[in-house]
Write a protein that holds these residues in place. Structure first.
Motif, PDB file in Angstrom:
ATOM      1  N   VAL A 295      -5.883   7.889  11.046  1.00 56.33           N
ATOM      2  CA  VAL A 295      -4.540   7.984  10.474  1.00 56.33           C
ATOM      3  C   VAL A 295      -4.271   9.428  10.071  1.00 56.33           C
ATOM      4  O   VAL A 295      -5.021  10.011   9.290  1.00 56.33           O
ATOM      5  CB  VAL A 295      -4.400   7.042   9.251  1.00 56.33           C
ATOM      6  CG1 VAL A 295      -2.990   7.086   8.707  1.00 56.33           C
ATOM      7  CG2 VAL A 295      -4.789   5.614   9.630  1.00 56.33           C
ATOM      8  N   THR A 296      -3.199   9.987  10.615  1.00 56.75           N
ATOM      9  CA  THR A 296      -2.863  11.384  10.354  1.00 56.75           C
ATOM     10  C   THR A 296      -1.838  11.489   9.233  1.00 56.75           C
ATOM     11  O   THR A 296      -1.183  10.511   8.877  1.00 56.75           O
ATOM     12  CB  THR A 296      -2.298  12.059  11.621  1.00 56.75           C
ATOM     13  OG1 THR A 296      -1.111  11.361  12.030  1.00 56.75           O
ATOM     14  CG2 THR A 296      -3.309  12.038  12.757  1.00 56.75           C
ATOM     15  N   GLY A 297      -1.697  12.696   8.705  1.00 54.69           N
ATOM     16  CA  GLY A 297      -0.711  12.952   7.660  1.00 54.69           C
ATOM     17  C   GLY A 297      -1.299  12.744   6.278  1.00 54.69           C
ATOM     18  O   GLY A 297      -2.441  12.312   6.105  1.00 54.69           O
ATOM     19  N   GLU A 298      -0.484  13.075   5.276  1.00 53.72           N
ATOM     20  CA  GLU A 298      -0.914  12.936   3.893  1.00 53.72           C
ATOM     21  C   GLU A 298      -1.210  11.477   3.581  1.00 53.72           C
ATOM     22  O   GLU A 298      -0.438  10.586   3.929  1.00 53.72           O
ATOM     23  CB  GLU A 298       0.183  13.445   2.961  1.00 53.72           C
ATOM     24  CG  GLU A 298      -0.277  13.545   1.523  1.00 53.72           C
ATOM     25  CD  GLU A 298       0.747  14.205   0.617  1.00 53.72           C
ATOM     26  OE1 GLU A 298       0.715  13.900  -0.570  1.00 53.72           O
ATOM     27  OE2 GLU A 298       1.566  14.996   1.112  1.00 53.72           O
ATOM     28  N   GLY A 299      -2.357  11.223   2.961  1.00 52.68           N
ATOM     29  CA  GLY A 299      -2.775   9.852   2.668  1.00 52.68           C
ATOM     30  C   GLY A 299      -3.543   9.220   3.808  1.00 52.68           C
ATOM     31  O   GLY A 299      -3.927   8.069   3.724  1.00 52.68           O
TER      32      GLY A 299
ATOM     33  N   LEU B  29      -7.332   2.754  16.854  1.00 48.63           N
ATOM     34  CA  LEU B  29      -5.894   2.944  16.668  1.00 48.63           C
ATOM     35  C   LEU B  29      -5.655   4.297  16.016  1.00 48.63           C
ATOM     36  O   LEU B  29      -6.292   4.609  15.009  1.00 48.63           O
ATOM     37  CB  LEU B  29      -5.316   1.842  15.784  1.00 48.63           C
ATOM     38  CG  LEU B  29      -5.425   0.468  16.427  1.00 48.63           C
ATOM     39  CD1 LEU B  29      -6.526  -0.321  15.782  1.00 48.63           C
ATOM     40  CD2 LEU B  29      -4.128  -0.249  16.341  1.00 48.63           C
ATOM     41  N   GLU B  30      -4.755   5.063  16.609  1.00 47.30           N
ATOM     42  CA  GLU B  30      -4.390   6.362  16.077  1.00 47.30           C
ATOM     43  C   GLU B  30      -2.894   6.363  15.810  1.00 47.30           C
ATOM     44  O   GLU B  30      -2.098   6.076  16.711  1.00 47.30           O
ATOM     45  CB  GLU B  30      -4.734   7.463  17.069  1.00 47.30           C
ATOM     46  CG  GLU B  30      -6.219   7.555  17.377  1.00 47.30           C
ATOM     47  CD  GLU B  30      -6.524   8.619  18.413  1.00 47.30           C
ATOM     48  OE1 GLU B  30      -6.167   9.791  18.179  1.00 47.30           O
ATOM     49  OE2 GLU B  30      -7.110   8.257  19.449  1.00 47.30           O
ATOM     50  N   LEU B  31      -2.520   6.684  14.558  1.00 43.31           N
ATOM     51  CA  LEU B  31      -1.119   6.730  14.186  1.00 43.31           C
ATOM     52  C   LEU B  31      -0.954   7.500  12.887  1.00 43.31           C
ATOM     53  O   LEU B  31      -1.928   7.771  12.194  1.00 43.31           O
ATOM     54  CB  LEU B  31      -0.522   5.324  14.054  1.00 43.31           C
ATOM     55  CG  LEU B  31      -0.955   4.430  12.895  1.00 43.31           C
ATOM     56  CD1 LEU B  31       0.003   3.254  12.793  1.00 43.31           C
ATOM     57  CD2 LEU B  31      -2.361   3.928  13.050  1.00 43.31           C
ATOM     58  N   ALA B  32       0.288   7.855  12.573  1.00 41.23           N
ATOM     59  CA  ALA B  32       0.595   8.579  11.344  1.00 41.23           C
ATOM     60  C   ALA B  32       0.587   7.611  10.162  1.00 41.23           C
ATOM     61  O   ALA B  32       0.870   6.416  10.307  1.00 41.23           O
ATOM     62  CB  ALA B  32       1.960   9.255  11.464  1.00 41.23           C
ATOM     63  N   ASN B  33       0.284   8.138   8.982  1.00 38.79           N
ATOM     64  CA  ASN B  33       0.270   7.328   7.772  1.00 38.79           C
ATOM     65  C   ASN B  33       1.603   6.606   7.578  1.00 38.79           C
ATOM     66  O   ASN B  33       1.633   5.413   7.281  1.00 38.79           O
ATOM     67  CB  ASN B  33      -0.042   8.227   6.562  1.00 38.79           C
ATOM     68  CG  ASN B  33      -0.146   7.441   5.280  1.00 38.79           C
ATOM     69  OD1 ASN B  33      -0.947   6.534   5.172  1.00 38.79           O
ATOM     70  ND2 ASN B  33       0.673   7.789   4.310  1.00 38.79           N
TER      71      ASN B  33
ATOM     72  N   ALA C 101       0.839  -1.200   0.000  1.00 41.65           N
ATOM     73  CA  ALA C 101       0.000   0.000   0.000  1.00 41.65           C
ATOM     74  C   ALA C 101       0.875   1.252   0.000  1.00 41.65           C
ATOM     75  O   ALA C 101       1.902   1.308   0.670  1.00 41.65           O
ATOM     76  CB  ALA C 101      -0.909   0.007   1.221  1.00 41.65           C
ATOM     77  N   SER C 102       0.439   2.252  -0.761  1.00 45.98           N
ATOM     78  CA  SER C 102       1.194   3.505  -0.832  1.00 45.98           C
ATOM     79  C   SER C 102       0.740   4.496   0.230  1.00 45.98           C
ATOM     80  O   SER C 102       1.416   5.476   0.497  1.00 45.98           O
ATOM     81  CB  SER C 102       1.045   4.121  -2.221  1.00 45.98           C
ATOM     82  OG  SER C 102      -0.325   4.402  -2.477  1.00 45.98           O
ATOM     83  N   SER C 103      -0.421   4.238   0.838  1.00 45.06           N
ATOM     84  CA  SER C 103      -0.965   5.114   1.882  1.00 45.06           C
ATOM     85  C   SER C 103      -2.105   4.387   2.587  1.00 45.06           C
ATOM     86  O   SER C 103      -2.567   3.336   2.124  1.00 45.06           O
ATOM     87  CB  SER C 103      -1.505   6.411   1.265  1.00 45.06           C
ATOM     88  OG  SER C 103      -2.640   6.131   0.456  1.00 45.06           O
ATOM     89  N   ALA C 104      -2.572   4.978   3.685  1.00 41.11           N
ATOM     90  CA  ALA C 104      -3.731   4.423   4.379  1.00 41.11           C
ATOM     91  C   ALA C 104      -4.946   4.458   3.456  1.00 41.11           C
ATOM     92  O   ALA C 104      -5.751   3.520   3.433  1.00 41.11           O
ATOM     93  CB  ALA C 104      -4.001   5.202   5.662  1.00 41.11           C
ATOM     94  N   THR C 105      -5.078   5.525   2.674  1.00 39.40           N
ATOM     95  CA  THR C 105      -6.194   5.631   1.735  1.00 39.40           C
ATOM     96  C   THR C 105      -6.156   4.471   0.741  1.00 39.40           C
ATOM     97  O   THR C 105      -7.175   3.839   0.477  1.00 39.40           O
ATOM     98  CB  THR C 105      -6.138   6.981   0.987  1.00 39.40           C
ATOM     99  OG1 THR C 105      -6.211   8.028   1.949  1.00 39.40           O
ATOM    100  CG2 THR C 105      -7.277   7.125   0.011  1.00 39.40           C
ATOM    101  N   ASP C 106      -4.992   4.175   0.214  1.00 39.26           N
ATOM    102  CA  ASP C 106      -4.831   3.064  -0.717  1.00 39.26           C
ATOM    103  C   ASP C 106      -5.211   1.742  -0.039  1.00 39.26           C
ATOM    104  O   ASP C 106      -5.946   0.922  -0.602  1.00 39.26           O
ATOM    105  CB  ASP C 106      -3.381   3.026  -1.213  1.00 39.26           C
ATOM    106  CG  ASP C 106      -3.148   2.003  -2.314  1.00 39.26           C
ATOM    107  OD1 ASP C 106      -4.065   1.735  -3.109  1.00 39.26           O
ATOM    108  OD2 ASP C 106      -2.013   1.485  -2.386  1.00 39.26           O
ATOM    109  N   LEU C 107      -4.742   1.556   1.185  1.00 41.29           N
ATOM    110  CA  LEU C 107      -5.021   0.320   1.925  1.00 41.29           C
ATOM    111  C   LEU C 107      -6.511   0.133   2.181  1.00 41.29           C
ATOM    112  O   LEU C 107      -7.092  -0.899   1.836  1.00 41.29           O
ATOM    113  CB  LEU C 107      -4.265   0.325   3.259  1.00 41.29           C
ATOM    114  CG  LEU C 107      -4.532  -0.873   4.170  1.00 41.29           C
ATOM    115  CD1 LEU C 107      -3.926  -2.139   3.586  1.00 41.29           C
ATOM    116  CD2 LEU C 107      -3.979  -0.609   5.561  1.00 41.29           C
ATOM    117  N   PHE C 108      -7.147   1.142   2.789  1.00 41.98           N
ATOM    118  CA  PHE C 108      -8.540   0.983   3.229  1.00 41.98           C
ATOM    119  C   PHE C 108      -9.573   1.197   2.127  1.00 41.98           C
ATOM    120  O   PHE C 108     -10.679   0.678   2.216  1.00 41.98           O
ATOM    121  CB  PHE C 108      -8.827   1.915   4.408  1.00 41.98           C
ATOM    122  CG  PHE C 108      -8.070   1.543   5.648  1.00 41.98           C
ATOM    123  CD1 PHE C 108      -8.328   0.363   6.321  1.00 41.98           C
ATOM    124  CD2 PHE C 108      -7.077   2.368   6.139  1.00 41.98           C
ATOM    125  CE1 PHE C 108      -7.619   0.012   7.460  1.00 41.98           C
ATOM    126  CE2 PHE C 108      -6.367   2.036   7.288  1.00 41.98           C
ATOM    127  CZ  PHE C 108      -6.637   0.848   7.941  1.00 41.98           C
TER     128      PHE C 108
END
Length: 117
Positions: free
Chosen positions: A40-44, A71-75, A7-14
Motif C-alpha cells: 500500500v503506497t502513500g501516507e498510512g 495486491l498493490e494500491l494506494a492507501n 479504518a483511517s489508514s492501511a496501517t490502522d487496518l492491518f
C-alpha cells in the motif's frame, strides 16, 4: 470493535483492526485459505502479509515469501475499497489496483474485511 470500513489508514487496518478480528474468529479466517501480500503506497501505507491459510491466521508487517495473491494500491484506494467493495473492479480496470498471483483470490478479500465487522 471498529469495523474495517472505519479504518483511517492501511496501517490502522492491518496493525490495529484486523489482528484482533482474525484472532477472535480463526476458523472463519482460515476458510479464506490464502496468503495475501498487500503493498500500500502513500501516507498510512506499508507492506503486510495476511496469512489466512491452515497455518494462520496471522498478519505480519513486511513482505513474506509465499503469497498466493499480491495486491498493490494506494492507501486512499484501499480505504475506498473497504467502504465500497464494488469499487474493486473499477480500480483494477483503471490500473489503480494491481493484482499478481491468483486473481480469483482477490475476489475473496471481502471475507477478510467482513471479519472486522
Amino acid at each position: 470493535m471498529a469495523t474495517a470500513s472505519a479504518a483511517s489508514s492501511a496501517t490502522d487496518l492491518f496493525d490495529n483492526l484486523l489482528p484482533p478480528a482474525i484472532s477472535a474468529t480463526p476458523d472463519a479466517a482460515r476458510e479464506v485459505n490464502a496468503i495475501y501480500q498487500f503493498k500500500v503506497t502513500g501516507e498510512g501505507g506499508g507492506e503486510w502479509s495476511v496469512d489466512l491459510s491452515a497455518s494462520g491466521p496471522k498478519i505480519t508487517k513486511g513482505v513474506v515469501p509465499g503469497a498466493n495473491c499480491t495486491l498493490e494500491l494506494a492507501n486512499s484506494d484501499l480505504l475506498g475499497l473497504m467502504k465500497n467493495p464494488a469499487l474493486g473492479m473499477q480500480l483494477f480496470m483503471t490500473g489503480k489496483l494491481k493484482v499478481s498471483g491468483d486473481p480469483m483470490l482477490a475476489m475473496k478479500l471481502q471475507k477478510l474485511f467482513d471479519l472486522a465487522k
